[in-house]
Scaffold this motif. Sequence first.
Motif, PDB file in Angstrom:
ATOM      1  N   ASP A  19      -3.516  -2.698  -4.483  1.00  9.60           N
ATOM      2  CA  ASP A  19      -4.042  -3.308  -5.627  1.00  9.60           C
ATOM      3  C   ASP A  19      -5.315  -3.267  -6.859  1.00  9.60           C
ATOM      4  O   ASP A  19      -4.924  -3.418  -7.098  1.00  9.60           O
ATOM      5  CB  ASP A  19      -4.535  -5.024  -3.990  1.00  9.60           C
ATOM      6  CG  ASP A  19      -3.498  -5.518  -3.398  1.00  9.60           C
ATOM      7  OD1 ASP A  19      -2.830  -4.793  -3.352  1.00  9.60           O
ATOM      8  OD2 ASP A  19      -4.420  -6.312  -2.738  1.00  9.60           O
ATOM      9  N   ASP A  51       5.079  -2.475  -4.765  1.00  9.31           N
ATOM     10  CA  ASP A  51       5.018  -3.521  -5.985  1.00  9.31           C
ATOM     11  C   ASP A  51       5.491  -2.920  -7.290  1.00  9.31           C
ATOM     12  O   ASP A  51       5.473  -3.694  -8.543  1.00  9.31           O
ATOM     13  CB  ASP A  51       3.086  -2.869  -6.653  1.00  9.31           C
ATOM     14  CG  ASP A  51       2.004  -3.260  -5.498  1.00  9.31           C
ATOM     15  OD1 ASP A  51       2.828  -4.702  -4.337  1.00  9.31           O
ATOM     16  OD2 ASP A  51       1.068  -2.950  -5.176  1.00  9.31           O
ATOM     17  N   SER A  55       6.983  -6.266  -8.269  1.00  7.38           N
ATOM     18  CA  SER A  55       6.357  -6.940  -9.172  1.00  7.38           C
ATOM     19  C   SER A  55       6.333  -6.244 -10.186  1.00  7.38           C
ATOM     20  O   SER A  55       5.600  -6.725 -11.006  1.00  7.38           O
ATOM     21  CB  SER A  55       4.634  -7.121  -8.139  1.00  7.38           C
ATOM     22  OG  SER A  55       4.381  -7.562  -7.166  1.00  7.38           O
TER      23      SER A  55
END
Length: 244
Positions: A19, A51, A55
Amino acid sequence: MTSLIIVENEQEMGRKAADIIGNLINKKPDCVLGLATGSTPLSTYQHMIEDYQQSKTSYQQVTTFNLDEYVGLSANDKNSYHHYMITNLFDHINIKSGNTHIPCGISKLPETCKAYRQALTEHPIDLQILGLGANGHIGFNEPGVDFDSTVHVIKLDEQTIKDNTRFFESERDVPTQAITMGIKDIMAAKSIVLLVNSENKVKAMQALLQGPVDNDCPATILRKHPDVTIIALKKLFKNITIHQ
Ligand code: GLP
């Protein structure tokens, strides 16, 4: 300033670190990442890959510099850090191979050190990921290392050779030297995330948190860095009292 994030397990550790990396890439798509190897950052790399897939975090403009490489292992050797990075991260994200840097441990070591040093000067690291050796090493900066060191060749500590034997067929196969970013290169990173994942590192982590800054435990230098985040497993704090 040092902040400490205590996590339940390796998955959470990887999630938190990924993150932090993802947020940096969102803010600065052409950031420079300093990367580590070993067992510790594996869950971070898995989450970075997730990710990227889910994402669409893009590594198109990201540049990376790895901390270190064994002397004598070619990029094709399955125990080289080149091979580790390609198989555990680079092959699974859209990073340009020309933007990834790992010191070559094969030949012309003084020239390699000089060129790596120069490349680091030209591309200051925004965020450096670090693991911790049981003896307090960061990168391959072993106890006794000069805190003013830049990229250099280092003789590996007996304990490091023993610790890393698990990746090789036998202790005899573990290289005895490595090429590593120096402490000065690591300290030049704008921010640092140190991951601590196993019980054999408790002593080094305690020294880092509370002991004197001393090159007997190289990681203690991190206390002088303005922006360090330590992410450590909860189980490691059973026998550590944190003095506020
Ligand atoms: C290795 C690497 C370090 C790593 C450390 C811990 O030898 N050179 O960069 O952080 O030792 O390794 P592990 O994560 O496998 O415990």
